[in-house]
Write a protein that holds these residues in place. Structure first.
Motif, PDB file in Angstrom:
ATOM      1  N   TRP A 102       0.830  -1.213   0.000  1.00  0.00           N
ATOM      2  CA  TRP A 102       0.000   0.000   0.000  1.00  0.00           C
ATOM      3  C   TRP A 102       0.864   1.262   0.000  1.00  0.00           C
ATOM      4  CZ3 TRP A 102      -1.505   3.521   4.140  1.00  0.00           C
ATOM      5  CH2 TRP A 102      -2.645   4.282   3.851  1.00  0.00           C
ATOM      6  N   GLN A 103       1.892   1.310   0.849  1.00  0.00           N
ATOM      7  CA  GLN A 103       2.739   2.500   0.887  1.00  0.00           C
ATOM      8  C   GLN A 103       3.566   2.646  -0.385  1.00  0.00           C
ATOM      9  OE1 GLN A 103       1.785   4.610   2.781  1.00  0.00           O
ATOM     10  NE2 GLN A 103       2.615   4.595   4.858  1.00  0.00           N
ATOM     11  N   GLU A 104       3.912   1.548  -1.034  1.00  0.00           N
ATOM     12  CA  GLU A 104       4.641   1.636  -2.306  1.00  0.00           C
ATOM     13  C   GLU A 104       3.771   2.283  -3.374  1.00  0.00           C
ATOM     14  OE1 GLU A 104       7.603  -2.233  -1.861  1.00  0.00           O
ATOM     15  OE2 GLU A 104       5.572  -2.499  -2.676  1.00  0.00           O
ATOM     16  N   ALA A 105       2.481   1.968  -3.356  1.00  0.00           N
ATOM     17  CA  ALA A 105       1.554   2.596  -4.292  1.00  0.00           C
ATOM     18  C   ALA A 105       1.447   4.097  -4.018  1.00  0.00           C
ATOM     19  CB  ALA A 105       0.176   1.940  -4.193  1.00  0.00           C
ATOM     20  N   ARG A 106       1.403   4.474  -2.769  1.00  0.00           N
ATOM     21  CA  ARG A 106       1.327   5.893  -2.405  1.00  0.00           C
ATOM     22  C   ARG A 106       2.624   6.629  -2.749  1.00  0.00           C
ATOM     23  NH1 ARG A 106       0.077   6.792   3.251  1.00  0.00           N
ATOM     24  NH2 ARG A 106      -1.848   7.989   3.042  1.00  0.00           N
ATOM     25  N   ALA A 107       3.763   5.950  -2.596  1.00  0.00           N
ATOM     26  CA  ALA A 107       5.042   6.551  -2.968  1.00  0.00           C
ATOM     27  C   ALA A 107       5.074   6.843  -4.468  1.00  0.00           C
ATOM     28  CB  ALA A 107       6.196   5.636  -2.571  1.00  0.00           C
ATOM     29  N   TYR A 108       4.522   5.941  -5.262  1.00  0.00           N
ATOM     30  CA  TYR A 108       4.446   6.189  -6.701  1.00  0.00           C
ATOM     31  C   TYR A 108       3.585   7.423  -6.987  1.00  0.00           C
ATOM     32  CZ  TYR A 108       3.017   5.976 -11.535  1.00  0.00           C
ATOM     33  OH  TYR A 108       2.746   6.321 -12.840  1.00  0.00           O
ATOM     34  N   CYS A 109       2.461   7.540  -6.298  1.00  0.00           N
ATOM     35  CA  CYS A 109       1.610   8.723  -6.485  1.00  0.00           C
ATOM     36  C   CYS A 109       2.412  10.001  -6.279  1.00  0.00           C
ATOM     37  CB  CYS A 109       0.428   8.679  -5.519  1.00  0.00           C
ATOM     38  SG  CYS A 109      -0.787   7.381  -5.834  1.00  0.00           S
ATOM     39  N   ASN A 110       3.236  10.037  -5.233  1.00  0.00           N
ATOM     40  CA  ASN A 110       4.066  11.210  -4.963  1.00  0.00           C
ATOM     41  C   ASN A 110       5.077  11.455  -6.074  1.00  0.00           C
ATOM     42  OD1 ASN A 110       2.871  11.989  -2.587  1.00  0.00           O
ATOM     43  ND2 ASN A 110       4.565  11.433  -1.264  1.00  0.00           N
ATOM     44  N   GLU A 111       5.743  10.404  -6.536  1.00  0.00           N
ATOM     45  CA  GLU A 111       6.736  10.565  -7.594  1.00  0.00           C
ATOM     46  C   GLU A 111       6.101  11.078  -8.874  1.00  0.00           C
ATOM     47  OE1 GLU A 111      10.047  10.355  -7.334  1.00  0.00           O
ATOM     48  OE2 GLU A 111       9.644  10.070  -5.188  1.00  0.00           O
ATOM     49  N   ARG A 112       4.943  10.590  -9.176  1.00  0.00           N
ATOM     50  CA  ARG A 112       4.253  11.070 -10.381  1.00  0.00           C
ATOM     51  C   ARG A 112       3.818  12.527 -10.226  1.00  0.00           C
ATOM     52  NH1 ARG A 112      -0.611   7.661 -12.923  1.00  0.00           N
ATOM     53  NH2 ARG A 112      -1.929   9.392 -13.569  1.00  0.00           N
ATOM     54  N   SER A 113       3.415  12.895  -9.029  1.00  0.00           N
ATOM     55  CA  SER A 113       3.068  14.296  -8.782  1.00  0.00           C
ATOM     56  C   SER A 113       4.277  15.191  -9.043  1.00  0.00           C
ATOM     57  CB  SER A 113       2.585  14.476  -7.339  1.00  0.00           C
ATOM     58  OG  SER A 113       1.412  13.739  -7.098  1.00  0.00           O
ATOM     59  N   ILE A 114       5.415  14.787  -8.529  1.00  0.00           N
ATOM     60  CA  ILE A 114       6.644  15.568  -8.704  1.00  0.00           C
ATOM     61  C   ILE A 114       7.006  15.682 -10.181  1.00  0.00           C
ATOM     62  CG2 ILE A 114       9.137  15.578  -8.251  1.00  0.00           C
ATOM     63  CD1 ILE A 114       8.447  14.231  -5.534  1.00  0.00           C
ATOM     64  N   MET A 115       6.869  14.591 -10.926  1.00  0.00           N
ATOM     65  CA  MET A 115       7.187  14.606 -12.356  1.00  0.00           C
ATOM     66  C   MET A 115       6.308  15.584 -13.123  1.00  0.00           C
ATOM     67  SD  MET A 115       8.087  10.677 -13.475  1.00  0.00           S
ATOM     68  CE  MET A 115       6.643   9.894 -12.762  1.00  0.00           C
ATOM     69  N   GLU A 116       5.108  15.850 -12.605  1.00  0.00           N
ATOM     70  CA  GLU A 116       4.184  16.749 -13.296  1.00  0.00           C
ATOM     71  C   GLU A 116       4.106  18.121 -12.646  1.00  0.00           C
ATOM     72  OE1 GLU A 116       0.428  15.025 -14.221  1.00  0.00           O
ATOM     73  OE2 GLU A 116       1.309  13.162 -14.970  1.00  0.00           O
ATOM     74  N   GLY A 117       5.015  18.406 -11.718  1.00  0.00           N
ATOM     75  CA  GLY A 117       5.054  19.720 -11.098  1.00  0.00           C
ATOM     76  C   GLY A 117       3.924  19.978 -10.124  1.00  0.00           C
ATOM     77  N   LEU A 118       3.375  18.913  -9.557  1.00  0.00           N
ATOM     78  CA  LEU A 118       2.299  19.033  -8.574  1.00  0.00           C
ATOM     79  C   LEU A 118       2.849  18.805  -7.174  1.00  0.00           C
ATOM     80  CD1 LEU A 118      -0.344  16.880 -10.490  1.00  0.00           C
ATOM     81  CD2 LEU A 118      -0.221  19.387 -10.419  1.00  0.00           C
ATOM     82  N   ASP A 119       2.067  19.205  -6.187  1.00  0.00           N
ATOM     83  CA  ASP A 119       2.475  19.013  -4.791  1.00  0.00           C
ATOM     84  C   ASP A 119       2.181  17.580  -4.364  1.00  0.00           C
ATOM     85  OD1 ASP A 119       3.088  21.757  -4.590  1.00  0.00           O
ATOM     86  OD2 ASP A 119       0.998  22.226  -4.118  1.00  0.00           O
ATOM     87  N   PRO A 120       3.178  16.844  -3.846  1.00  0.00           N
ATOM     88  CA  PRO A 120       2.937  15.478  -3.375  1.00  0.00           C
ATOM     89  C   PRO A 120       1.810  15.438  -2.353  1.00  0.00           C
ATOM     90  CG  PRO A 120       5.279  15.912  -3.467  1.00  0.00           C
ATOM     91  CD  PRO A 120       4.597  17.227  -3.708  1.00  0.00           C
ATOM     92  N   TYR A 121       0.968  14.425  -2.463  1.00  0.00           N
ATOM     93  CA  TYR A 121      -0.211  14.316  -1.620  1.00  0.00           C
ATOM     94  C   TYR A 121       0.099  13.736  -0.254  1.00  0.00           C
ATOM     95  CZ  TYR A 121      -5.161  13.453  -0.592  1.00  0.00           C
ATOM     96  OH  TYR A 121      -6.415  13.460  -0.037  1.00  0.00           O
ATOM     97  N   TYR A 122       1.195  12.954  -0.163  1.00  0.00           N
ATOM     98  CA  TYR A 122       1.557  12.273   1.082  1.00  0.00           C
ATOM     99  C   TYR A 122       2.897  12.795   1.612  1.00  0.00           C
ATOM    100  CZ  TYR A 122      -1.840   9.003  -0.919  1.00  0.00           C
ATOM    101  OH  TYR A 122      -2.967   8.442  -1.480  1.00  0.00           O
ATOM    102  N   ASP A 123       2.974  12.922   2.921  1.00  0.00           N
ATOM    103  CA  ASP A 123       4.202  13.388   3.566  1.00  0.00           C
ATOM    104  C   ASP A 123       5.073  12.184   3.921  1.00  0.00           C
ATOM    105  OD1 ASP A 123       6.210  14.535   5.032  1.00  0.00           O
ATOM    106  OD2 ASP A 123       4.897  15.683   6.361  1.00  0.00           O
TER     107      ASP A 123
END
Length: 287
Positions: A102-123
């Motif tokens: 589950w946390q690996e999936a959330r980590a991917y969400c953050n990395e994709r956010s960064i790649m698109e210039g968005l603010d990561p959703y998870y701290d």
């Protein structure tokens, strides 16, 4: 970026209030070239009065608009995020990742956010990756968002009709040959979203509680509060090993996240991303 494609214009009848509401979904590409579908705000009946005990009671849910991945996250996308890939089957970059914690999936969400210039959703600097309330990046879907997208405006077990057509839309135990398959090789649902009924099951954000529907709020339910460390999280959708009944839009189950388990083995579970989006943000994405 190519112009957005209008997938269809559907008329939904909200029996709970007796009003007719017209809604449209739009197929888009994100800044990093990933196919997503814009799902407008709406109301639907969640659950199944004839299903398993944790699928009842049937209840009205209203959601804000969001975008959702058209396909499950693949090995190719996971590699671009430069994250370790624990998947069992890695023979095709267009197959969905699986055996993902589950946390690996959330980590991917953050990395994709960064790649698109968005603010990561998870701290990720804090235990359990708490949500950053002001973030505009990608995240896992709530189970209400997942079911809304899977139903595609229908109130039947499957958005396409009955289970006799399932082989056209899903890789499940009867046709999967006990393995995953390339995403998008089966027909999409009526909103243009692939593999919601099979291939791999998908992590959601919510804590799993079989009794939650009895107290679920109408507007944007996000699951119960965490009561202890590493609770079960919701998994939605069928998989390559799922029975016909497990592929239903309303079927739900809970699974340990694997975040504290070195021997985690769920080669039937992957994920897809969503992002909350306003009309203004949608207009920026369309440009």
């Amino acid at each position: 970026m190519k112009p957005p494609t209008l997938l269809f214009l559907a008329t939904l009848y909200l029996c709970s209030c007796g009003k007719e509401t017209t809604q449209s979904t739009i197929e888009l590409k994100t800044g990093s070239g990933i196919d997503v579908v814009y799902v407008p705000a709406g109301t639907f009946m969640m659950g199944n009065k004839n299903g398993e005990g944790d699928e009842s009671p049937l209840h009205k849910v209203t959601l804000s608009s969001f975008i959702i991945d058209k396909f499950e996250v693949t090995h190719d996308l996971f590699t671009k995020a430069e994250l370790p890939n624990p998947s069992h089957w890695q023979d095709d970059p267009q197959k969905p990742v699986e055996q993902i914690r589950w946390q690996e999936a959330r980590a991917y969400c953050n990395e994709r956010s960064i790649m698109e210039g968005l603010d990561p959703y998870y701290d990720e600097t804090k235990p359990d990756f708490p949500v950053i309330g002001t973030a505009n990046g990608y995240r896992l879907p709530t189970e209400a968002e997942w079911e809304y997208a899977a139903r595609a405006g229908k109130d039947s077990d499957y958005s396409f009709g009955n289970s006799r057509q399932l082989k056209l839309y899903s890789w499940f135990e009867e046709n999967s040959e006990k393995r995953t398959h390339r995403v998008g090789t089966k027909k999409p649902n009526e909103w243009g979203i692939h593999d919601l009924y099979g291939n791999v099951s998908e992590w959601c954000e919510d804590v799993y509680d079989p009794e939650y529907y009895k107290i679920s709020p109408e507007h944007s339910p996000a699951g119960p509060e965490t009561q202890f460390s590493d609770p079960k999280r919701v998994i939605r959708g069928g998989s390559w090993r799922a029975s016909i009944a497990m592929c239903r839009a309303s079927f739900r189950r809970g699974e340990r996240t694997g975040d504290t388990d070195a021997c985690f083995f769920t080669d039937y579970c992957g994920f897809r991303c969503v992002r909350s989006i306003s009309k203004e943000q949608l207009n920026e994405l369309i440009k």
